[in-house]
Design an enzyme around this catalytic site. Structure first.
Site, short mmCIF file in Angstrom:
data_model
loop_
_atom_site.label_atom_id
_atom_site.label_comp_id
_atom_site.label_asym_id
_atom_site.label_seq_id
_atom_site.Cartn_x
_atom_site.Cartn_y
_atom_site.Cartn_z
N ASN A 9 123.76 27.95 150.64
CA ASN A 9 123.59 28.31 152.05
C ASN A 9 124.98 28.41 152.68
O ASN A 9 125.62 27.40 152.93
CB ASN A 9 122.75 27.21 152.72
CG ASN A 9 122.64 27.39 154.22
OD1 ASN A 9 123.05 28.41 154.77
ND2 ASN A 9 122.09 26.40 154.90
N LYS A 11 125.87 29.32 155.53
CA LYS A 11 125.89 29.03 156.98
C LYS A 11 126.76 30.08 157.71
O LYS A 11 126.87 31.20 157.24
CB LYS A 11 126.35 27.59 157.22
CG LYS A 11 125.54 26.58 156.39
CD LYS A 11 125.71 25.17 156.83
CE LYS A 11 124.84 24.27 155.95
NZ LYS A 11 124.91 22.86 156.29
N HIS A 95 115.61 24.83 158.43
CA HIS A 95 116.84 24.05 158.21
C HIS A 95 117.07 23.11 159.40
O HIS A 95 116.81 23.48 160.54
CB HIS A 95 118.03 24.99 158.02
CG HIS A 95 119.23 24.26 157.51
ND1 HIS A 95 120.04 23.53 158.35
CD2 HIS A 95 119.72 24.10 156.26
CE1 HIS A 95 120.99 22.96 157.62
NE2 HIS A 95 120.82 23.29 156.35
N GLU A 167 116.03 17.82 152.57
CA GLU A 167 117.41 17.65 153.02
C GLU A 167 117.48 16.56 154.09
O GLU A 167 117.26 16.84 155.27
CB GLU A 167 117.93 18.96 153.62
CG GLU A 167 117.95 20.12 152.66
CD GLU A 167 118.98 21.16 153.06
OE1 GLU A 167 119.87 21.44 152.26
OE2 GLU A 167 118.92 21.66 154.20
P1 PGA Z 1 125.88 20.42 152.69
O1 PGA Z 1 124.73 21.30 153.37
O2 PGA Z 1 125.80 20.67 151.20
O3 PGA Z 1 127.17 20.90 153.29
O4 PGA Z 1 125.59 19.00 153.02
C1 PGA Z 1 123.47 21.42 152.80
C2 PGA Z 1 122.58 22.28 153.67
O5 PGA Z 1 122.70 22.20 154.90
O6 PGA Z 1 121.74 23.05 153.16
#
Ligand code: PGA
Length: 251
Positions: A9, A11, A95, A167
Site C-alpha cells: 500500500n 499510500k 483502511h 491491521e
Molecule cells: P505500515 O502500514 O506497514 O507502514 O505500518 C501498513 C498499512 O497501513 O497498510
C-alpha cells in the site's frame, strides 16, 4: 492450501516517475514462484502507467480507495468502473486511515465493499483495533463489529474475492508490530467468525493478511503463523529491496 498474498500500500507517496522506478525494480527482482501473489497499490495518478508495466508480469494492480456510486456529482471520487478501465484488479477498503482521517463508517465501508464485489473487482477489506480498544480488552468485539458491518448483505459466493487484512491501528506506521502470537490469535478469531457467519469451507479458504509495520526482519515469523496468509505492507513497500525480501519470506 491457501496461497500467500503480499500487497504493498503505497499510500500518498511517489509521483509518476518514482512509481515507474519502484514498480520496475519490484518486477525485475521477483523470482518465479507460484505460491505467492503480489499486489501493488499505487496512488490513483500512477495506476494507469503502473499497469502498462505490470500487465505481462505476475504483479497485480490495486487501488487504495474507491467510491460506491457508479458515476455522477461526487467531486474528487473514483468509481469501480474507472479503476477497472486502468487495469485494477483489487481495491483496498476500510483502511484505518480512511476510517479515522476521512470518517468512514462501517456503513460506508459496507457500501464500498458491495460496489467493489458487484462490479467485479477483488476486495482487500481492512479491520483493526486502536491501542485504546486493545487496552480495554475489547479487540475481538471491535473486529467482530467491523466485520459484521463491512460484510453485511454480502453472500458466501463473494467471499472468494475477498481478502481480509487485520491491521491493528497501533501497529500501523509506528514500528510496533503485533507479536506473531498476538496476530495469530486475532487471525484465528477472524477465521472462526467467518465460519460462524458463512461456512467452514469459506473460512478455510479465506486469505487473511496481517498489516502493521511488517518489515523484512519480522516477516518470516509473522508469515509462518497458521492463520496468517500474507501481508499488507505500508512503509516497507516503498523500498524495493525490503518489499522483495518480504515477498521472499512468504515463499
Ligand atoms: P505500515 O502500514 O506497514 O507502514 O505500518 C501498513 C498499512 O497501513 O497498510
Amino acid at each position: 492450501m491457501r496461497k500467500k498474498v503480499i500487497a504493498g500500500n503505497w499510500k500518498m507517496n511517489l509521483n509518476l516517475s518514482d512509481s515507474i522506478k519502484l514498480v520496475s525494480q519490484i518486477k525485475n527482482g521477483l523470482s518465479e514462484n507460484d505460491n505467492v501473489d503480489v499486489i501493488v497499490c499505487p496512488p490513483f495518478t500512477s495506476l494507469e502507467t503502473v499497469y502498462t508495466l505490470v500487465k505481462d508480469s505476475p504483479v497485480k494492480l490495486g487501488a487504495q480507495n474507491v467510491h460506491f456510486e457508479k458515476s455522477g456529482a461526487f467531486t474528487g471520487e473514483i468509481s469501480t468502473e474507472m479503476l477497472k478501465s486502468v487495469g485494477c484488479e483489487y481495491a483496498i477498503v476500510g483502511h484505518s486511515e480512511r476510517r479515522t482521517i476521512f470518517n468512514e463508517s462501517d456503513e460506508t465501508i459496507n457500501k464500498k465493499n458491495k460496489a467493489v464485489l458487484t462490479d467485479g473487482l477483488k476486495l482487500i477489506f481492512c479491520v483493526g483495533e486502536t491501542l485504546d480498544e486493545r487496552e480495554k480488552g475489547i479487540t475481538q468485539k471491535v473486529i467482530e463489529t467491523q466485520i459484521k458491518g463491512g460484510l453485511a448483505g454480502i453472500n458466501e459466493n463473494d467471499l472468494k474475492n475477498i481478502i481480509i487484512a487485520y491491521e491493528p491501528v497501533w501497529a500501523i506506521g509506528t514500528g510496533k508490530t503485533a507479536s506473531p502470537e498476538q496476530a495469530q490469535e486475532i487471525h484465528k478469531f477472524i477465521r472462526s467468525l467467518i465460519e460462524k457467519l458463512y461456512s467452514a469451507s469459506a473460512s478455510n479458504d479465506l486469505v487473511i493478511q496481517y498489516g502493521g509495520s511488517v518489515k523484512p526482519n519480522n516477516a518470516v515469523e509473522l508469515l509462518s503463523q497458521e492463520d496468517i496468509d500474507g501481508a499488507l505492507v505500508g512503509g516497507a513497500c516503498l523500498d524495493s529491496a525490503s518489499f522483495l525480501e518480504i515477498i521472499k519470506a512468504a515463499y
